[in-house]
Design an enzyme around this catalytic site. Structure first.
Site, mmCIF file in Angstrom:
data_model
loop_
_atom_site.group_PDB
_atom_site.id
_atom_site.type_symbol
_atom_site.label_atom_id
_atom_site.label_comp_id
_atom_site.label_asym_id
_atom_site.label_seq_id
_atom_site.Cartn_x
_atom_site.Cartn_y
_atom_site.Cartn_z
ATOM 1 N N LYS A 37 0.846 -1.201 0.000
ATOM 2 C CA LYS A 37 0.000 0.000 0.000
ATOM 3 C C LYS A 37 0.873 1.239 0.000
ATOM 4 C CE LYS A 37 -2.597 3.422 1.929
ATOM 5 N NZ LYS A 37 -2.135 4.704 2.498
ATOM 6 N N HIS A 87 3.447 11.562 10.034
ATOM 7 C CA HIS A 87 2.095 11.586 9.478
ATOM 8 C C HIS A 87 1.265 12.687 10.124
ATOM 9 C CE1 HIS A 87 1.026 8.128 6.781
ATOM 10 N NE2 HIS A 87 2.268 7.826 7.085
#
Length: 409
Positions: free
Chosen positions: A244, A359
């Protein structure tokens, strides 16, 4: 009375019984280029585009457009590319052919009879393919091979291999299949269907990089990346997440170039399962002298640089121009190098301080916007969220409210 698909975009909005603000919003985001691309069009859905700077592939620097909604993807790609550039960037070691597969599917056939039929009619098959797409043949492309594949006692496939040249070639492949299928009129009852395959067995591309261990934080850091990469080969659950991350970058460039990211991902996931177990598409290992961390990514790629959606999307054309109008082979290498760059950045973060802090720094701006911040307020709210180490919308709303009160006072 017109059917829904026959209406104009404006007429479709009227039939949906929307509020005036909703209709105005959708109308405001329409474009002439998109109105003919899909069925039942009402508006454009926009995604942000960023740039991966100075991706070095085969000694050449590329400015790579990336289309994605995930905050950290472009930052991770730039980080990974910067690390790789401390070596010699990325190198292509295998470039798959510009070929696409197609299948005519048979059920309830005698395998030998079908194989004999194909052998007897192979010239006619090639002629039907040529007549279906003469322009492909004129430029040196077109049908290259016909092969019968036995699946089980009851099912068989006639596989066609078509050289698509500069185009991805999906529509051309299906046109050729429909034409060739007429050769098999005596098998009409046994033919289940005819459709292209996105598997890309003959289109496998390999890109590698060799990074000094100092560029990833030293030998111990490199060993952790190697170990984490090994988990992607033995744990399917880990491999899913690793792939991913690879497609975070790879698919963002596929999207920006106007290619079919769904076909690319499907082929990649099938390739990742070719051993019978789902594995990561990348591998990282230390060199024998432990001076370099070597990375490799390998998967099939069926893409193009003209035709299809590319011809209808001005942004795709401009993005290819931004890339320097690459050949199909160059674009394939850029795609895989971007995926491997994202992969390197993710492995370095996960095996080191963890991925969440990076993130959340990127996510803080998104949360600020969700809270209602605009202009300079966005970064100011994001900075406060990071400082407080409490990144959620409620906190962002509190910070924004306090900022506005201070301004008013």
């Amino acid at each position: 009375m017109k059917k829904f698909y026959q209406l104009t975009a404006e007429e479709r909005l009227e039939t949906l019984d929307l509020s005036e603000p909703m209709k105005a919003f959708f109308t405001r985001h329409q474009s002439e280029e998109s109105k003919q691309l899909i069925e039942n069009y009402i508006s454009d859905y926009r995604l942000p585009e960023g740039v991966l700077r100075n991706l070095q592939v085969d000694g050449k620097l590329y400015q790579v457009p990336m289309v994605t909604e995930e905050p950290s993807v472009v930052a991770a790609a730039n980080n990974g590319a910067s690390i790789a550039n401390k070596g010699n960037g990325f190198k292509t070691t295998q470039v798959g052919e510009a070929v696409l597969g197609g299948q005519i599917l048979f059920e309830g056939v005698h395998q030998k009879d079908l194989a004999d039929f194909v052998a007897e009619h192979v010239d006619e098959i090639f002629q039907r393919a040529k007549d279906a797409k003469p322009s492909m043949v004129e430029r040196g492309d077109g049908l290259e091979a016909v092969q019968v594949e036995e699946l089980d006692q009851n099912r068989a496939v006639v596989n066609l291999t078509v050289n698509t040249g500069k185009a991805m070639g999906a529509n051309a492949m299906n046109t050729i299949l429909e034409a060739v299928k007429t050769v098999f009129s005596s098998y009409e009852k046994e033919i289940v269907g005819a459709i292209l395959s996105n598997a890309g067995h003959d289109a496998v591309v390999t890109v590698e990089t060799s990074v000094p261990v100092s560029a990833v934080g030293g030998l111990e850091a490199a060993k952790k990346i190697e170990s984490l990469s090994t988990f992607g080969q033995v744990s399917p659950d880990r491999a899913v997440t690793e792939n991913k991350g690879i497609f975070n970058g790879l698919a963002a460039v596929v999207m920006a170039s106007g290619n079919d990211y769904r076909a690319v991902e499907a082929a990649g996931h099938a390739f990742a399962s070719r051993s019978g177990q789902y594995r990561s598409l990348s591998r990282w290992s230390l060199s024998e002298d432990a001076e370099f961390l070597n990375g490799k990514i390998e998967m099939p790629l069926n893409i193009g640089v003209l035709g299809g959606a590319i011809a209808a999307l001005p942004m795709a054309q401009k993005n290819l121009e931004l890339l320097g109008n690459p050949s199909v082979e160059e674009l394939k290498s850029v795609l895989l190098a971007t995926g491997l760059a994202n992969n390197l950045a993710a492995l370095k973060a996960v095996s080191g301080r963890g991925i969440q802090s990076g993130h959340m720094k990127m996510q803080a701006r998104t949360i600020a916007v969700q809270a209602g911040a605009t202009g300079d307020e966005i970064q100011a709210v994001a900075d406060q969220l990071i400082y407080r180490k409490h990144i959620d919308q409620k906190t962002a709303e509190e910070i924004l409210g306090a900022m506005k009160n201070d301004t008013q006072n």
